[in-house]
Design a protein around this motif. Structure first.
Motif, PDB file in Angstrom:
ATOM      1  N   ALA A 141       1.024  -1.096   0.392  1.00 35.37           N
ATOM      2  CA  ALA A 141      -0.127   0.138  -0.191  1.00 35.37           C
ATOM      3  C   ALA A 141       1.162   0.528  -0.089  1.00 35.37           C
ATOM      4  N   GLU A 142       1.331   1.673  -1.184  1.00 35.95           N
ATOM      5  CA  GLU A 142       2.366   3.183  -1.537  1.00 35.95           C
ATOM      6  C   GLU A 142       1.686   4.692  -0.551  1.00 35.95           C
ATOM      7  N   ASP A 143       2.698   4.524   0.279  1.00 39.99           N
ATOM      8  CA  ASP A 143       2.242   5.486   0.746  1.00 39.99           C
ATOM      9  C   ASP A 143       1.897   5.265   1.829  1.00 39.99           C
ATOM     10  N   ALA A 144       1.971   3.790   2.266  1.00 40.95           N
ATOM     11  CA  ALA A 144       0.722   3.930   3.789  1.00 40.95           C
ATOM     12  C   ALA A 144       1.257   4.364   5.353  1.00 40.95           C
ATOM     13  N   GLY A 145       2.661   5.130   5.020  1.00 40.40           N
ATOM     14  CA  GLY A 145       2.446   5.672   5.953  1.00 40.40           C
ATOM     15  C   GLY A 145       1.906   7.250   6.386  1.00 40.40           C
ATOM     16  N   ARG A 146       1.246   7.909   4.893  1.00 38.99           N
ATOM     17  CA  ARG A 146       0.554   8.768   5.249  1.00 38.99           C
ATOM     18  C   ARG A 146      -0.931   8.871   5.048  1.00 38.99           C
ATOM     19  N   THR A 147      -1.634   7.543   4.897  1.00 39.95           N
ATOM     20  CA  THR A 147      -2.919   6.311   4.797  1.00 39.95           C
ATOM     21  C   THR A 147      -3.954   6.677   5.886  1.00 39.95           C
ATOM     22  N   ASP A 148      -4.697   7.182   5.643  1.00 41.29           N
ATOM     23  CA  ASP A 148      -5.056   6.814   7.239  1.00 41.29           C
ATOM     24  C   ASP A 148      -5.557   5.219   7.752  1.00 41.29           C
ATOM     25  N   ASN A 149      -5.221   5.623   8.808  1.00 43.44           N
ATOM     26  CA  ASN A 149      -4.967   3.531   9.231  1.00 43.44           C
ATOM     27  C   ASN A 149      -6.715   3.204   9.043  1.00 43.44           C
ATOM     28  N   GLU A 150      -7.950   3.366   8.990  1.00 49.67           N
ATOM     29  CA  GLU A 150      -9.670   3.404   9.188  1.00 49.67           C
ATOM     30  C   GLU A 150      -9.410   2.969   7.535  1.00 49.67           C
ATOM     31  N   TYR A 151      -8.644   3.591   6.214  1.00 48.22           N
ATOM     32  CA  TYR A 151      -8.818   3.524   4.862  1.00 48.22           C
ATOM     33  C   TYR A 151      -8.374   2.134   4.991  1.00 48.22           C
ATOM     34  N   LEU A 152      -6.522   2.337   5.155  1.00 47.02           N
ATOM     35  CA  LEU A 152      -5.636   0.802   5.516  1.00 47.02           C
ATOM     36  C   LEU A 152      -6.251  -0.544   5.264  1.00 47.02           C
ATOM     37  N   ALA A 153      -7.377  -0.100   6.510  1.00 45.01           N
ATOM     38  CA  ALA A 153      -7.139  -1.752   7.100  1.00 45.01           C
ATOM     39  C   ALA A 153      -8.345  -2.062   5.849  1.00 45.01           C
ATOM     40  N   ARG A 154      -9.117  -1.276   5.356  1.00 43.29           N
ATOM     41  CA  ARG A 154     -10.184  -1.955   4.741  1.00 43.29           C
ATOM     42  C   ARG A 154      -9.198  -2.302   3.333  1.00 43.29           C
ATOM     43  N   VAL A 155      -8.343  -1.416   2.820  1.00 44.18           N
ATOM     44  CA  VAL A 155      -7.159  -2.497   1.699  1.00 44.18           C
ATOM     45  C   VAL A 155      -7.172  -3.408   2.077  1.00 44.18           C
ATOM     46  N   CYS A 156      -6.422  -3.420   3.353  1.00 42.86           N
ATOM     47  CA  CYS A 156      -5.371  -4.695   3.707  1.00 42.86           C
ATOM     48  C   CYS A 156      -6.578  -5.954   3.944  1.00 42.86           C
ATOM     49  N   GLU A 157      -7.660  -6.073   4.187  1.00 41.63           N
ATOM     50  CA  GLU A 157      -8.289  -6.548   4.474  1.00 41.63           C
ATOM     51  C   GLU A 157      -9.132  -7.384   2.792  1.00 41.63           C
ATOM     52  N   ALA A 158      -9.258  -6.500   2.278  1.00 40.45           N
ATOM     53  CA  ALA A 158      -9.822  -6.388   0.640  1.00 40.45           C
ATOM     54  C   ALA A 158      -8.691  -7.348  -0.114  1.00 40.45           C
ATOM     55  N   VAL A 159      -7.421  -7.130  -0.264  1.00 42.08           N
ATOM     56  CA  VAL A 159      -6.519  -7.786  -0.207  1.00 42.08           C
ATOM     57  C   VAL A 159      -6.235  -9.314  -0.390  1.00 42.08           C
ATOM     58  N   ILE A 160      -6.684  -9.165   1.753  1.00 43.24           N
ATOM     59  CA  ILE A 160      -5.887 -10.315   2.074  1.00 43.24           C
ATOM     60  C   ILE A 160      -6.843 -11.543   1.232  1.00 43.24           C
ATOM     61  N   LYS A 161      -8.204 -11.056   1.472  1.00 44.57           N
ATOM     62  CA  LYS A 161      -9.699 -12.022   0.887  1.00 44.57           C
ATOM     63  C   LYS A 161      -9.349 -11.959  -0.636  1.00 44.57           C
ATOM     64  N   ALA A 162      -8.603 -11.200  -0.873  1.00 42.19           N
ATOM     65  CA  ALA A 162      -8.564 -11.872  -2.838  1.00 42.19           C
ATOM     66  C   ALA A 162      -6.864 -12.603  -2.755  1.00 42.19           C
ATOM     67  N   GLY A 163      -6.538 -13.383  -1.747  1.00 42.40           N
ATOM     68  CA  GLY A 163      -4.899 -14.295  -1.848  1.00 42.40           C
ATOM     69  C   GLY A 163      -3.794 -13.602  -0.639  1.00 42.40           C
ATOM     70  N   ALA A 164      -3.566 -12.437  -1.066  1.00 41.70           N
ATOM     71  CA  ALA A 164      -2.334 -12.046  -0.566  1.00 41.70           C
ATOM     72  C   ALA A 164      -1.630 -12.437   0.817  1.00 41.70           C
ATOM     73  N   THR A 165      -0.578 -12.795   0.279  1.00 40.43           N
ATOM     74  CA  THR A 165       0.157 -13.231   1.717  1.00 40.43           C
ATOM     75  C   THR A 165       0.700 -13.037   2.771  1.00 40.43           C
ATOM     76  N   VAL A 166       1.459 -11.644   2.194  1.00 42.13           N
ATOM     77  CA  VAL A 166       2.584 -10.688   2.980  1.00 42.13           C
ATOM     78  C   VAL A 166       1.418  -9.074   2.679  1.00 42.13           C
ATOM     79  N   LEU A 167       1.822  -8.248   3.490  1.00 47.91           N
ATOM     80  CA  LEU A 167       1.078  -6.969   3.700  1.00 47.91           C
ATOM     81  C   LEU A 167       1.986  -5.781   3.928  1.00 47.91           C
ATOM     82  N   ASN A 168       2.894  -5.356   2.841  1.00 48.41           N
ATOM     83  CA  ASN A 168       3.440  -4.467   3.110  1.00 48.41           C
ATOM     84  C   ASN A 168       3.039  -2.701   3.036  1.00 48.41           C
ATOM     85  N   ILE A 169       3.220  -2.370   4.271  1.00 50.45           N
ATOM     86  CA  ILE A 169       3.667  -1.359   4.965  1.00 50.45           C
ATOM     87  C   ILE A 169       4.779   0.078   4.425  1.00 50.45           C
ATOM     88  N   PRO A 170       4.582   0.507   3.380  1.00 52.66           N
ATOM     89  CA  PRO A 170       5.518   1.344   3.285  1.00 52.66           C
ATOM     90  C   PRO A 170       5.801   2.725   4.139  1.00 52.66           C
TER      91      PRO A 170
END
Ligand code: KIV
Ligand code: ZN
Length: 391
Positions: A141-170
């Motif tokens: 999730a590029e620029d996760a450092g400046r992404t609001d946590n609530e939206y970042l959590a939504r992104v993470c949840e969606a990509v885990i459902k799609a099969g992501a094995t690792v979540l990079n929080i740059p």
């Protein structure tokens, strides 16, 4: 992987190689990749295959020769990037595709002219497509450092459902404070449904000199992968330095976090990367700088000669440095002079040392550093020379 193990994801050959003017050819990359594999890194990010034919060739060649580590290729959330990366990685024993997209308001608005829902849609499509080639898919999730946590959590949840094995929080811009970055990882651990199916990864840039501190806060708060480079090289002010995070975890065993790195190889790898890229390492660089184990003030030298641990928290041999250096300058005391004189063959009595020390200070005031030849010169020119050598 045990819950105390922190995976080391080396990106020297991808993010590290983004340093202007430091392009490596395929042969140089293969040599570095072989050494990283021997060092014990868990993942080698070998390049960005779609970016150029040379990068494709390097990722392909590295995939063929790496014996133990996972080999990873970077992509954008673009089908062709992912297809090309899968092709470059097809010979790897354990391939990983690293795909992702910007998630901060600034990236969504200015880079993509898009909106939050559409970005999640693209992220999910990219992960699903990468999954059609390889099992192991890391999402950034590029620029996760400046992404609001609530939206970042939504992104993470969606990509885990799609099969992501690792979540990079740059922390792409190196903006976060350690407390903020640690809280971000904690928030994701506590609020993302399905988080137990994925590993959280720290990828911190060093624009404010906080990359190492942020990565350590990340693993303290539950991340289990650190993305880093040898000597901390990378875009702008660089990335988290591999040697720093590895030695921090080793020197603080009560954190109960470890890595698979053979630390005695760190100094050699630092030199190899610095020589291959033509980037000199600052002398005061932690762990691998020329002065990291050099002592020059009289007070420190006296302590280290009596017992190394008075002024050193790491045994230099643990990182592949043969020994601590006692550097002779005009700030050095008698203990350091006696120690260095003994190393070159002169055992001085207390009275002899007192007299030679006066000559030494006179010499040292005219020269930045007094070397072994200078010690011979000082003693040979002293009126005590015959007495000293006849002892
Ligand atoms: O810093 C960053 O966000 C990156 C991503 C491409 C992983 O390097
Ligand atoms: Zn980066």
């Amino acid at each position: 992987m045990s819950n105390t193990n922190v995976q080391i994801f080396d990106t020297t050959l991808r993010d590290g190689e983004q340093v202007p003017g430091c392009k490596l050819n395929t042969e140089q990359k293969i040599i570095i990749a072989e050494q990283l594999d021997l060092l014990g890194v868990d993942i080698i990010e070998a390049g960005f295959p779609v970016s150029s034919p040379g990068d494709f060739k390097s990722v392909e060649a590295i995939s063929k020769i790496v014996k133990n580590a996972t080999v990873c290729g970077l992509t954008r959330s673009v089908e062709n990037d992912i297809k090309v990366a899968a092709e470059a990685l097809k010979h790897a024993k354990t391939p990983r595709i690293h795909t992702g997209i910007g998630t901060s308001d600034s990236h969504i608005k200015f880079k993509f002219n898009s909106n939050k829902d559409a970005i999640i849609d693209r992220a999910v499509k990219a992960v699903s497509y990468a999954k059609s080639f390889v099992e192991d898919v890391e999402f950034y999730a590029e620029d996760a450092g400046r992404t609001d946590n609530e939206y970042l959590a939504r992104v993470c949840e969606a990509v885990i459902k799609a099969g992501a094995t690792v979540l990079n929080i740059p922390d792409t811009t190196g903006y976060c404070l350690p407390s903020e970055y640690g809280a971000k990882i904690k928030y994701l651990k506590e609020n993302v449904k399905g988080i137990e199916k994925a590993v959280l990864s720290c990828h911190c840039h060093n624009d404010l000199g906080l990359a190492t501190a942020n990565s350590i806060e990340g693993v303290i708060n539950g991340a289990r992968q650190i993305e880093c480079t040898i000597n901390g090289i990378g875009e702008r002010a660089g990335n988290t330095a591999l040697e720093e995070v590895v030695m921090i975890l080793k020197q603080h065993p009560y954190l109960n976090l470890d890595t698979n790195i053979k630390t005695e190889m760190l100094y050699g790898l630092s030199q190899l990367v610095s020589d291959s890229m033509g980037i000199y390492t600052q002398p005061n660089k932690a762990i691998v700088g020329a002065n990291a184990f050099a002592h020059s003030s009289g007070i420190h030298q006296d302590g280290v000669i009596k017992n190394r641990e008075t002024y050193e928290i790491i045994d230099p041999k643990d990182v592949g440095v043969t020994e601590s250096a006692i550097v002779l300058t005009a700030r050095s005391g008698r203990a350091a002079l006696a120690y260095r004189a003994k190393n070159v063959g002169y055992e001085l009595t207390k009275l002899q040392l007192d007299e030679i020390y006066v000559n030494f200070l006179d010499f040292a005031d005219k020269k930045k550093e007094v070397n072994d030849d200078d010690i011979h010169t000082i003693i040979e020119n002293s009126r005590l020379y015959k007495e000293i050598i006849s002892a």
